[in-house]
Design a protein around this motif. Structure first.
Motif, PDB file in Angstrom:
ATOM      1  N   TRP A  57      -1.485   2.062  20.023  1.00 55.98           N
ATOM      2  CA  TRP A  57      -1.440   1.868  18.572  1.00 55.98           C
ATOM      3  C   TRP A  57      -0.037   2.032  18.016  1.00 55.98           C
ATOM      4  CZ3 TRP A  57      -6.175   5.461  17.303  1.00 55.98           C
ATOM      5  CH2 TRP A  57      -7.339   4.895  17.852  1.00 55.98           C
ATOM      6  N   ARG A  58       0.816   2.778  18.725  1.00 56.72           N
ATOM      7  CA  ARG A  58       2.191   2.981  18.242  1.00 56.72           C
ATOM      8  C   ARG A  58       2.916   1.661  18.073  1.00 56.72           C
ATOM      9  NH1 ARG A  58       4.678   7.667  21.991  1.00 56.72           N
ATOM     10  NH2 ARG A  58       4.340   6.028  23.507  1.00 56.72           N
ATOM     11  N   LEU A  61      -0.137  -2.408  15.250  1.00 58.84           N
ATOM     12  CA  LEU A  61      -1.013  -2.135  14.114  1.00 58.84           C
ATOM     13  C   LEU A  61      -2.308  -2.938  14.273  1.00 58.84           C
ATOM     14  CD1 LEU A  61      -1.556  -0.814  11.365  1.00 58.84           C
ATOM     15  CD2 LEU A  61      -0.366  -2.730  10.295  1.00 58.84           C
ATOM     16  N   LEU A  64      -4.697  -1.084  16.421  1.00 63.68           N
ATOM     17  CA  LEU A  64      -5.167   0.073  15.657  1.00 63.68           C
ATOM     18  C   LEU A  64      -6.262  -0.349  14.676  1.00 63.68           C
ATOM     19  CD1 LEU A  64      -4.951   3.017  14.508  1.00 63.68           C
ATOM     20  CD2 LEU A  64      -3.116   2.168  13.070  1.00 63.68           C
ATOM     21  N   PHE A  74      -6.727   5.847  10.642  1.00 70.52           N
ATOM     22  CA  PHE A  74      -5.613   5.339   9.841  1.00 70.52           C
ATOM     23  C   PHE A  74      -5.964   5.420   8.358  1.00 70.52           C
ATOM     24  CE2 PHE A  74      -2.870   1.594   8.474  1.00 70.52           C
ATOM     25  CZ  PHE A  74      -1.669   2.246   8.663  1.00 70.52           C
ATOM     26  N   GLU A 159       2.698  -2.021   8.674  1.00 67.91           N
ATOM     27  CA  GLU A 159       3.344  -1.979   9.989  1.00 67.91           C
ATOM     28  C   GLU A 159       4.724  -1.319   9.909  1.00 67.91           C
ATOM     29  OE1 GLU A 159       3.128  -5.169  13.512  1.00 67.91           O
ATOM     30  OE2 GLU A 159       4.191  -5.901  11.744  1.00 67.91           O
ATOM     31  N   SER A 162       3.722   2.451   6.892  1.00 69.26           N
ATOM     32  CA  SER A 162       2.645   3.423   7.127  1.00 69.26           C
ATOM     33  C   SER A 162       2.454   3.764   8.598  1.00 69.26           C
ATOM     34  CB  SER A 162       1.322   2.899   6.565  1.00 69.26           C
ATOM     35  OG  SER A 162       1.467   2.541   5.219  1.00 69.26           O
ATOM     36  N   LEU A 163       2.522   2.753   9.470  1.00 71.12           N
ATOM     37  CA  LEU A 163       2.283   2.999  10.889  1.00 71.12           C
ATOM     38  C   LEU A 163       3.259   4.028  11.473  1.00 71.12           C
ATOM     39  CD1 LEU A 163       0.614   2.371  13.439  1.00 71.12           C
ATOM     40  CD2 LEU A 163       2.198   0.483  13.901  1.00 71.12           C
ATOM     41  N   PHE A 166       2.115   7.383  10.375  1.00 74.17           N
ATOM     42  CA  PHE A 166       0.846   7.729  11.033  1.00 74.17           C
ATOM     43  C   PHE A 166       1.118   8.227  12.459  1.00 74.17           C
ATOM     44  CE2 PHE A 166      -2.771   6.218  13.734  1.00 74.17           C
ATOM     45  CZ  PHE A 166      -3.726   7.126  13.291  1.00 74.17           C
ATOM     46  N   VAL A 167       1.985   7.514  13.169  1.00 74.64           N
ATOM     47  CA  VAL A 167       2.309   7.867  14.553  1.00 74.64           C
ATOM     48  C   VAL A 167       2.952   9.262  14.637  1.00 74.64           C
ATOM     49  CG1 VAL A 167       3.826   7.208  16.486  1.00 74.64           C
ATOM     50  CG2 VAL A 167       2.386   5.496  15.392  1.00 74.64           C
ATOM     51  N   TYR A 172      -2.597  11.926  14.823  1.00 72.57           N
ATOM     52  CA  TYR A 172      -2.296  10.971  15.895  1.00 72.57           C
ATOM     53  C   TYR A 172      -1.787  11.713  17.121  1.00 72.57           C
ATOM     54  CZ  TYR A 172      -0.313   7.139  18.556  1.00 72.57           C
ATOM     55  OH  TYR A 172      -0.020   6.261  19.559  1.00 72.57           O
TER      56      TYR A 172
END
Length: 177
Positions: A57-58, A61, A64, A74, A159, A162-163, A166-167, A172
């Motif tokens: 997922w890293r 997106l 994910l 997420f 992407e 936010s990603l 999140f990571v 996570y």
């Protein structure tokens, strides 16, 4: 009461809108928990991914968002940042694209427009004026691609913005152990 006096930030409008939405519809959270109401069994089978799967997922997106557990995780993360409307809009667009009936399509166009696109919408997504104008034009004669440009912009925003957050999040980090 004017909450903007109590909340000295540029997000006061967002907070006020979210509070208003919550007060009007206390059960609105359930709408997102089951993104595809016609297949609720899909969500109950959402299993915690392996650390290897979560690691993917890293860099993607798309992976994910396509994983029910990943999407729920997420969304929870975005909720904690008060920006869950982006994921909700993406899910609504995915659901809309699968709609076959012109009547249902027209209903969903109206709902998505009123909820995410129109100015001062309860969950207004952050898209530029050009994208908004093109999207509005596309809504005159709805097609499965009516929201494509706006959805791509929101995907790119998630992407890029936010990603990565999140990571780095604790949740996570727990998944990849």
């Amino acid at each position: 009461p004017d909450l903007s006096l109590l909340i000295p930030s540029c997000r006061a409008k967002d907070i006020k809108t979210k509070l208003g939405t919550l007060l009007q519809k206390p059960d609105s959270a359930i709408d997102f928990i089951i993104p595809y109401p016609e297949k609720p069994e899909k969500l109950t089978k959402a299993q915690k991914p392996s650390p290897e799967e979560a690691l993917q997922w890293r860099d993607s997106l798309e992976k994910l968002l396509q994983n029910p557990y990943g999407l729920a995780s997420f969304h929870s993360f975005l909720s904690s940042e008060l920006s869950e409307e982006n994921a909700e809009f993406w899910v609504a667009c995915e659901d809309y694209k699968k709609t076959k009936s012109p009547m249902k399509m027209a209903e969903k166009v109206k709902k998505i427009y009123e909820e995410f696109i129109q100015t001062e919408a309860p969950k207004e997504v952050n898209i530029d004026h050009f994208t908004k104008a093109v999207t509005m034009e596309n809504l005159v004669e709805p097609s499965p691609n009516s929201f494509d440009m706006a959805q791509k912009r929101i995907f790119a925003l998630m992407e890029k913005d936010s990603l990565p957050r999140f990571v780095r999040s604790e949740f996570y980090q727990e998944l990849i152990k």
